[in-house]
Motif scaffolding. Structure first.
Motif, PDB file in Angstrom:
ATOM      1  N   VAL A  50       0.980  -1.267  -0.028  1.00 25.53           N
ATOM      2  CA  VAL A  50      -0.069   0.008  -0.136  1.00 25.53           C
ATOM      3  C   VAL A  50       0.963   1.128  -0.172  1.00 25.53           C
ATOM      4  N   ASN A  51       2.020   0.993   0.775  1.00 23.82           N
ATOM      5  CA  ASN A  51       3.106   2.284   0.738  1.00 23.82           C
ATOM      6  C   ASN A  51       3.486   2.809  -0.535  1.00 23.82           C
ATOM      7  N   PHE A  52       3.650   1.465  -1.545  1.00 21.88           N
ATOM      8  CA  PHE A  52       4.063   1.657  -2.919  1.00 21.88           C
ATOM      9  C   PHE A  52       3.254   2.334  -3.527  1.00 21.88           C
ATOM     10  N   PHE A  53       1.776   2.267  -3.391  1.00 19.74           N
ATOM     11  CA  PHE A  53       0.727   3.232  -4.205  1.00 19.74           C
ATOM     12  C   PHE A  53       0.724   4.538  -3.510  1.00 19.74           C
ATOM     13  N   GLY A  54       0.811   4.671  -2.295  1.00 17.97           N
ATOM     14  CA  GLY A  54       1.008   5.911  -1.673  1.00 17.97           C
ATOM     15  C   GLY A  54       1.942   6.811  -2.214  1.00 17.97           C
ATOM     16  N   CYS A  55       3.207   6.230  -2.455  1.00 17.92           N
ATOM     17  CA  CYS A  55       4.279   6.801  -2.902  1.00 17.92           C
ATOM     18  C   CYS A  55       4.208   7.184  -4.246  1.00 17.92           C
ATOM     19  N   LEU A  56       3.514   6.359  -5.114  1.00 16.18           N
ATOM     20  CA  LEU A  56       3.024   6.942  -6.340  1.00 16.18           C
ATOM     21  C   LEU A  56       2.224   7.896  -6.497  1.00 16.18           C
ATOM     22  N   THR A  66      12.086   9.898  -5.819  1.00 14.44           N
ATOM     23  CA  THR A  66      12.875   9.339  -4.923  1.00 14.44           C
ATOM     24  C   THR A  66      12.340   8.342  -4.083  1.00 14.44           C
ATOM     25  N   ASN A  67      11.117   8.808  -3.389  1.00  9.65           N
ATOM     26  CA  ASN A  67      10.451   8.172  -2.418  1.00  9.65           C
ATOM     27  C   ASN A  67       9.750   7.139  -3.313  1.00  9.65           C
ATOM     28  N   GLY A 125      11.987  11.001   1.675  1.00  7.48           N
ATOM     29  CA  GLY A 125      13.170  10.859   1.100  1.00  7.48           C
ATOM     30  C   GLY A 125      13.684   9.496   1.323  1.00  7.48           C
ATOM     31  N   TRP A 126      12.850   8.766   2.285  1.00  3.99           N
ATOM     32  CA  TRP A 126      13.109   7.560   2.748  1.00  3.99           C
ATOM     33  C   TRP A 126      12.107   6.577   2.006  1.00  3.99           C
ATOM     34  N   GLY A 127      11.332   6.782   1.137  1.00  4.90           N
ATOM     35  CA  GLY A 127      10.663   6.036   0.446  1.00  4.90           C
ATOM     36  C   GLY A 127       9.283   5.454   1.156  1.00  4.90           C
ATOM     37  N   VAL A 128       8.862   5.954   2.250  1.00  7.62           N
ATOM     38  CA  VAL A 128       7.516   5.821   3.310  1.00  7.62           C
ATOM     39  C   VAL A 128       6.636   6.909   3.235  1.00  7.62           C
ATOM     40  N   CYS A 129       5.281   6.707   3.180  1.00  7.43           N
ATOM     41  CA  CYS A 129       4.308   7.748   3.590  1.00  7.43           C
ATOM     42  C   CYS A 129       3.938   8.026   4.961  1.00  7.43           C
ATOM     43  N   GLY A 130       4.791   8.286   5.939  1.00  7.56           N
ATOM     44  CA  GLY A 130       4.836   8.582   7.235  1.00  7.56           C
ATOM     45  C   GLY A 130       3.961   9.791   7.808  1.00  7.56           C
ATOM     46  N   TRP A 131       4.080   9.984   8.960  1.00 10.82           N
ATOM     47  CA  TRP A 131       3.178  11.340   9.280  1.00 10.82           C
ATOM     48  C   TRP A 131       4.021  12.511   8.808  1.00 10.82           C
ATOM     49  N   LEU A 149      -2.295   8.901   3.607  1.00 12.49           N
ATOM     50  CA  LEU A 149      -2.329   8.720   4.986  1.00 12.49           C
ATOM     51  C   LEU A 149      -2.906   7.194   5.264  1.00 12.49           C
ATOM     52  N   ILE A 150      -3.330   6.454   4.382  1.00 13.60           N
ATOM     53  CA  ILE A 150      -3.827   5.036   4.410  1.00 13.60           C
ATOM     54  C   ILE A 150      -2.553   4.145   4.863  1.00 13.60           C
TER      55      ILE A 150
END
Length: 230
Positions: A50-56, A66-67, A125-131, A149-150
């Motif tokens: 899901v994070n992959f799609f969030g970064c997309l 980068t993310n 820059g770390w490739g994660v959709c965090g807060w 946010l998901i």
């Protein structure tokens, strides 16, 4: 020797499963906890996807590539590594009552917990959709931020559940008499990788659990004999 059955790959894939996994070989008293750890691994893998799609969405919203590129690395690298490095050790630990496998699990899973916390924080820059990344991007693209946010919530849930699970497994291990010294003894003797010792340990654990459920044996009384001669 049982045939490997995990991961379950379709027939057209020219690869074969690498592991044998059957929760029926886990003692009854540990099977539920082992399954929960397996579900936690599945949740973590789903979160990475899901994070992959969030970064997309982050990239298309103007957040750069980068993310997105890093998110691909998280999925490809951490999906198999998390299974091999911490789930298989705890699976074998519950199966054989091995202190060495328990220690291997604790060492890797604490690192996994730390990584999950960093992912939930979401350093850009770390490739994660965090807060941090999600909240700061709301001013740029609300739609992309909602999608981001998901996985942010999912990373937070994984970190919280991981802490609870680590605490419960640690309390169980210490309550069962496990220690670092036992793990070192197993490492020196090589007992942790001996299949015969593993089978004996599993049978001993099952016997102990069965004896505990049945309770202590009833006391045996002998009938006295008397000499009738005068």
């Amino acid at each position: 020797m049982a045939e490997n059955n995990f991961p379950p790959l379709p027939g057209f894939v020219p690869l074969k499963p690498c592991f044998y996994q059957d929760f029926e070989e886990i003692p009854d008293q540990h099977r539920t906890m082992c399954k929960r750890l397996y579900y936690l691994w599945i949740l973590y893998c789903a979160t990475l996807l899901v994070n992959f799609f969030g970064c997309l969405a982050w990239m298309f919203g103007g957040g750069g590539v980068t993310n997105f590129g890093m998110s691909i690395m998280w999925v490809i690298l951490f999906t198999p590594c998390s299974y091999v490095c911490w789930f298989r050790p705890i699976y074998n630990a519950f199966k054989t009552d091995s202190s060495f496998y328990f220690m291997a699990f604790f060492f890797v899973f604490m690192a996994q917990l730390f990584i999950s916390i960093i992912q939930a924080i979401g350093i850009p820059g770390w490739g994660v959709c965090g807060w941090l990344g999600t909240i700061s991007f709301f001013g740029t693209s609300i739609f992309a931020s909602i999608i981001m946010l998901i996985p942010t919530i999912m990373f937070t849930a994984v970190a919280g559940i991981s802490f609870i699970v680590l605490t419960k497994v640690h309390n169980f291990y210490r309550g069962s008499g496990g220690s670092l010294n036992k793990a070192q003894e197993e490492w020196v003797s090589g007992a942790w990788k001996n299949p015969h010792v593993q089978q004996a340990a599993q049978q001993a654990a099952l016997g102990a659990a069965t004896g505990a459920m049945q309770g202590p044996p009833s006391p045996q009384y002998s009938t006295p004999t008397y000499d009738n001669t005068v």
